[in-house]
Design a protein around this motif. Structure first.
Motif, mmCIF file in Angstrom:
data_model
loop_
_atom_site.group_PDB
_atom_site.id
_atom_site.type_symbol
_atom_site.label_atom_id
_atom_site.label_comp_id
_atom_site.label_asym_id
_atom_site.label_seq_id
_atom_site.Cartn_x
_atom_site.Cartn_y
_atom_site.Cartn_z
ATOM 1 N N PRO A 1 -5.407 6.431 -1.398
ATOM 2 C CA PRO A 1 -4.246 5.911 -0.653
ATOM 3 C C PRO A 1 -4.308 4.393 -0.565
ATOM 4 O O PRO A 1 -5.389 3.803 -0.518
ATOM 5 N N TYR A 2 -3.151 3.786 -0.530
ATOM 6 C CA TYR A 2 -3.077 2.331 -0.499
ATOM 7 C C TYR A 2 -1.821 1.910 0.250
ATOM 8 O O TYR A 2 -0.913 2.717 0.485
ATOM 9 N N SER A 3 -1.791 0.652 0.609
ATOM 10 C CA SER A 3 -0.575 0.096 1.204
ATOM 11 C C SER A 3 -0.152 -1.102 0.370
ATOM 12 O O SER A 3 -0.998 -1.797 -0.203
ATOM 13 N N LEU A 4 1.129 -1.305 0.281
ATOM 14 C CA LEU A 4 1.666 -2.435 -0.484
ATOM 15 C C LEU A 4 1.900 -3.588 0.485
ATOM 16 O O LEU A 4 2.763 -3.520 1.353
ATOM 17 N N GLU A 5 1.092 -4.631 0.353
ATOM 18 C CA GLU A 5 1.137 -5.755 1.284
ATOM 19 C C GLU A 5 1.619 -7.017 0.578
ATOM 20 O O GLU A 5 1.365 -7.214 -0.611
ATOM 21 N N LYS A 6 2.294 -7.876 1.333
ATOM 22 C CA LYS A 6 2.724 -9.161 0.778
ATOM 23 C C LYS A 6 1.553 -10.138 0.755
ATOM 24 O O LYS A 6 0.817 -10.255 1.734
ATOM 25 N N ARG A 7 1.406 -10.841 -0.362
ATOM 26 C CA ARG A 7 0.363 -11.855 -0.470
ATOM 27 C C ARG A 7 0.856 -13.168 0.120
ATOM 28 O O ARG A 7 2.049 -13.476 0.070
ATOM 29 N N GLU A 8 -0.080 -13.953 0.645
ATOM 30 C CA GLU A 8 0.296 -15.234 1.242
ATOM 31 C C GLU A 8 0.894 -16.192 0.221
ATOM 32 O O GLU A 8 1.785 -16.984 0.528
ATOM 33 N N ASP A 9 0.394 -16.107 -1.020
ATOM 34 C CA ASP A 9 0.892 -17.009 -2.060
ATOM 35 C C ASP A 9 2.087 -16.440 -2.812
ATOM 36 O O ASP A 9 2.496 -16.961 -3.841
ATOM 37 N N GLY A 10 2.649 -15.338 -2.307
ATOM 38 C CA GLY A 10 3.816 -14.724 -2.928
ATOM 39 C C GLY A 10 3.458 -13.481 -3.705
ATOM 40 O O GLY A 10 2.339 -13.327 -4.207
ATOM 41 N N GLY A 11 4.408 -12.563 -3.784
ATOM 42 C CA GLY A 11 4.158 -11.319 -4.500
ATOM 43 C C GLY A 11 3.546 -10.260 -3.604
ATOM 44 O O GLY A 11 3.500 -10.399 -2.374
ATOM 45 N N PHE A 12 3.070 -9.183 -4.248
ATOM 46 C CA PHE A 12 2.519 -8.049 -3.512
ATOM 47 C C PHE A 12 1.096 -7.757 -3.953
ATOM 48 O O PHE A 12 0.643 -8.211 -5.001
ATOM 49 N N GLU A 13 0.413 -6.961 -3.132
ATOM 50 C CA GLU A 13 -0.915 -6.474 -3.484
ATOM 51 C C GLU A 13 -1.043 -5.031 -3.016
ATOM 52 O O GLU A 13 -0.688 -4.713 -1.876
#
Length: 260
Positions: free
Chosen positions: A238-250
């Motif tokens: 399982p994972y969560s899709l998080e916003k990166r500080e420098d833009g985009g997702f992780e």
């Protein structure tokens, strides 16, 4: 007077997925500059990947050549499109059944073969590790595999789904083009709003990106359609899709996996 020109279903079934692969990949190449939707930055792609893009293109073309040869042999052995279409009158229910059966067969074959290639040290080192040189996946690298892996996972898996589902060459044009688009989408490295594949399938670009990372290499083997085998057999991360500080997702694994 112009002479009529027709292309057999067998030829279309062989060529269409190849053309679709490069056309759909091209769309994602054009969109790859959208940093705000990328799972990894462009800089990460250049730094982390262990193979040049020219080598990736050559590897994919080789695999597609092998697939084309096997497809021609398979269509020749199973009979002509005229014979198949005569035996199968069009029915939407039959078409749906064939698609679902083919999807399940392909998913089942690829899950167990893919998982075995990770757990068998010899196969991983000498064959499957080639695909994982793309730590940051991108669209036209979807079929970048060792030739043996391409034959075992994709070509044999496709042949089994074709034969077991009982689809005709004409139906196969649509099924394998669809499977190709889904595979490219899973490796595109982007999470775009409104992407229908992400809405319909839990097995998507973020799901597969987890598998390409070191922490996820023993998880999320399922491809290209469903995630059922991972969930049934305990290899789902399982994972969560998080916003990166420098833009985009992780795609970040949940805490229990981070602590492993």
């Amino acid at each position: 007077m112009m002479m009529g020109f027709s292309v057999s279903d067998e030829l279309l079934g062989t060529v269409a997925p190849i053309v679709v692969y490069w056309l759909y990949s091209g769309i994602y190449v054009a969109l790859s500059s959208l940093e705000s939707y990328r799972l990894h930055s462009k800089a990460e792609e250049e730094e982390k990947n262990l193979v040049s893009k020219s080598s990736v293109v050559k590897g994919v073309l080789l695999q597609q050549l092998v697939q084309a040869v096997v497809a021609i042999i398979l269509f020749t052995v199973t009979g002509s499109d005229a014979e198949a279409d005569k035996a199968q009158e069009f029915s939407l229910l039959v078409l749906i059944r064939q698609f679902v059966v083919a999807m399940i067969v392909l998913d089942t074959w690829q899950y167990f073969m893919h998982r075995y290639m990770h757990h068998n040290k010899f196969l991983y080192k000498h064959i499957h590790s080639q695909h994982h040189r793309l730590i940051v996946p991108y669209a036209y690298g979807a079929l970048y595999n060792h030739p043996a892996e391409g034959l075992i996972l994709d070509t044999v898996g496709g042949a089994l789904s074709f034969l077991i589902s009982g689809m005709s060459p004409r139906t196969s044009i649509f099924f394998f083009s669809f499977a190709t688009i889904k595979t490219v989408d899973d490796h595109c490295g982007l999470c775009l709003p409104g992407n229908l594949f992400h809405m319909v399938f839990k097995n998507n670009s973020a799901y597969h990106d987890v598998h390409h990372q070191l922490y996820g290499s023993k998880y999320n083997f399922s491809q290209p359609f469903f995630s059922m085998w991972d969930r049934i057999l305990g290899t789902y991360m399982p994972y969560s899709l998080e916003k990166r500080e420098d833009g985009g997702f992780e795609a970040r694994p949940t805490k229990e996996f981070k602590d492993d």
